[in-house]
Design a protein around this motif. Structure first.
Motif, short mmCIF file in Angstrom:
data_model
loop_
_atom_site.label_atom_id
_atom_site.label_comp_id
_atom_site.label_asym_id
_atom_site.label_seq_id
_atom_site.Cartn_x
_atom_site.Cartn_y
_atom_site.Cartn_z
N ARG A 391 -18.49 -14.28 -40.68
CA ARG A 391 -17.17 -14.71 -41.15
C ARG A 391 -17.32 -15.77 -42.25
N ASP A 392 -17.44 -15.36 -43.50
CA ASP A 392 -17.54 -16.32 -44.60
C ASP A 392 -16.27 -17.13 -44.78
N ASP A 393 -15.13 -16.59 -44.35
CA ASP A 393 -13.87 -17.27 -44.61
C ASP A 393 -13.67 -18.51 -43.75
N GLN A 401 -9.76 -23.86 -47.35
CA GLN A 401 -9.18 -23.05 -46.29
C GLN A 401 -7.66 -23.03 -46.45
N ARG A 403 -5.62 -20.47 -44.83
CA ARG A 403 -4.95 -19.80 -43.73
C ARG A 403 -4.54 -20.81 -42.67
N PRO A 406 -7.32 -19.78 -39.05
CA PRO A 406 -8.43 -18.87 -39.32
C PRO A 406 -9.05 -18.28 -38.05
N ARG A 411 -7.67 -12.33 -36.51
CA ARG A 411 -8.64 -12.48 -37.58
C ARG A 411 -10.08 -12.52 -37.07
#
Length: 525
Positions: A391-393, A401, A403, A406, A411
């Protein structure tokens, strides 16, 4: 004009313009690197080395008369051609100095800490960047790599001789009487915690007080400036993330409480995180460190009481866990076991670079919910997503960030979603706590044990380390001899070995027939 008293970046660039030479041709004439010439454009105030001063004297003396005349006019006019370099003139390091917002945060912190006019730190870092020798940095890295964990632990135990009753540095006897030591300061009440990382057991408070002000004297400022310059030169990641700092310790068996405040990674990187390099450089020379040799340590962490008084200093740190995943017998294994994962940290990380560590390993920091994210379990679940499940996000070093949540169930990666839907198939526990004398960091040693073989069958192929690791090594929980050798590997980071040993002790209790582990008995030295 045949004489220059002191050559600066601006004057050298003026001579280049007068000679009408490209960066490449000018560098060749001086016997230096093209990137060095480019640095003069980025930092006109830089004072050059003695060797380059002599080389420029010679080039000016040998220049034809028209070029000397043009040079004189440029100097008299106070040429500022170097103050606004084009992107093509800059090295990657200088581009980051001008454009990287995280480097900008470091420069702003330096200006505030030194009470300088805005922009002063940028000039000082640019000057330091010009003077850096990449080969010298490489050679220093080689020397540092020759200092092992045992040397660091031994030196720190000698330095902090004022150990209060009940406290000591964590060491252990294992196998057939072998002994290892670490630099982790701990006590009996902080070990073998058997603490599930759930909200019922893991509930530190978030306090609004800010980090105690850090006093920075000129030598400390010079080290901080050089740290920023070296970060640019070596292309190391520096991200000004918000960190939790430990404000109060309240830990007992089955319970993690206490309190966290907020700080920033930049402040940590330019203060407490400098202590390790200072110590290792002394050890690399074969010397026994003294207070006089360690001025930064004397300023920030002079004695054991200063280590324990976390409310009076910047105490950053994190959580790290041994990950053990149940596997069925296979073509290469006659017995069911747990897969144990160990990483070799990469060279671009600022913490435990090139060392062995358990995985996941992370600084304790909020993602979006500053209150709920104080849970150590929240950090470890996020790090499993980032460091093991791709999960790079949720990697704060890769971008902002945006979101709201996250870690919302919708997700989650497929492996983490499976774990969330099967809470009885795995356990996540804190096994110990300590304060690492290397930089004063807090360390929550933990373990993640997945008991259901289905997870490995379905998702074993999805597990991969992220950019922070150079390699991911696997060991079997039934291979006692290999694990015994692994414990004795001098490449371990101090906190990594602490977490590994504590997890082995706990895994021996819960692993049943899947384990054949070396015996580990901890001691306080």
């Amino acid at each position: 004009m045949d004489v220059i008293d002191v050559w600066t970046g601006e004057r050298a660039s003026a001579l280049q313009k007068a000679l009408r030479l490209t960066n490449e041709r000018f560098a060749e004439r001086l016997g230096t690197a093209v990137r060095t010439v480019a640095k003069w454009h980025a930092n006109p105030l830089a004072q050059l080395s003695a060797e380059l001063q002599e080389a420029l004297d010679t080039v000016l003396y040998e220049a034809p008369a028209p070029a000397k005349a043009r040079f004189g006019l440029l100097i008299q006019a106070g040429s500022t051609l170097a103050t606004s370099p084009t992107a093509t003139d800059l090295t990657e390091a200088e581009k980051r100095l001008h454009a990287d917002p995280h480097i900008g945060s470091a420069l702003a912190w330096l200006d505030r800490a030194a009470d300088w006019q805005p922009g002063t730190a940028r000039q000082r870092v640019a000057s330091a960047l010009v003077s850096l020798n990449p080969m010298a940095l490489h050679d220093r890295g080689q020397r540092r790599s020759g200092v092992n964990r045992e040397q660091v632990a031994s030196a720190l135990r000698s330095f902090y001789a004022d150990m209060p009753p009940g406290y000591g540095t964590y060491s252990a006897r294992y196998g057939d009487g072998q002994r290892v030591r670490t630099s982790v300061l701990t006590c009996a009440d902080w070990l073998d915690l058997v603490c599930p990382l759930t909200p019922e057991h893991d509930h530190a408070e978030l306090v609004s007080e800010t980090t105690p002000p850090v006093t920075v004297d000129p030598p400390a400022l010079e080290r901080a400036i050089r740290r920023v310059a070296e970060t640019l030169e070596m292309n190391t990641r520096m991200v000004d993330a918000t960190l939790y700092r430990l404000a109060e310790i309240d830990i007992s068996r089955g319970r993690l409480a206490g309190a966290f405040g907020l700080s920033s990674f930049v402040e940590y990187a330019l203060t407490m995180d400098l202590l390790e390099g200072e110590l290792v450089d002394v050890l690399a020379k074969g010397e026994q460190p003294t207070a006089e040799m360690l001025p930064l340590r004397q300023r920030y962490l002079p004695d054991v009481q200063s280590v324990l008084d976390v409310d009076k200093r910047l105490c950053a740190g994190g959580a790290l866990a041994l990950c053990a995943i149940a596997r069925p017998p296979g073509l290469r294994r006659a017995k069911a076991d747990y897969l144990l994962l160990v990483q070799e940290r990469g060279g671009r990380v600022l913490n435990a670079a090139r060392r062995l560590a358990v995985i996941p390993k992370s600084f304790h920091e909020p993602l979006t919910d500053y209150l709920d994210d104080t849970q150590i379990g929240a950090t470890l679940r996020r790090e499993m997503e980032e460091e093991l499940f791709g999960r790079d996000d949720v990697d704060g070093t890769l971008g902002a960030q945006r979101r709201a949540d996250p870690m919302h169930p919708s997700r989650l990666s497929a492996p983490m979603r499976w774990l969330t839907e099967h809470p009885d198939a795995w356990q996540m526990e804190c096994t110990g706590f300590g304060l690492n004398l290397v930089s004063g960091n807090y360390e929550y040693a933990s373990m993640v044990v997945i008991h259901d073989e289905t997870f490995w069958i379905d998702y074993g192929g999805d597990i991969a380390a992220n950019w922070e690791s150079d390699s991911l090594r696997q060991f079997s929980s039934v291979d006692k001899d290999f694990l015994t050798d692994l414990v004795g590997d001098t490449a371990w980071s101090n906190e990594g070995l602490f977490a590994f040993l504590q997890a082995l002790r706990r895994l021996a209790e819960v692993g049943d027939r899947r384990v054949n582990l070396p015996t580990v008995e901890w001691e306080l030295e």
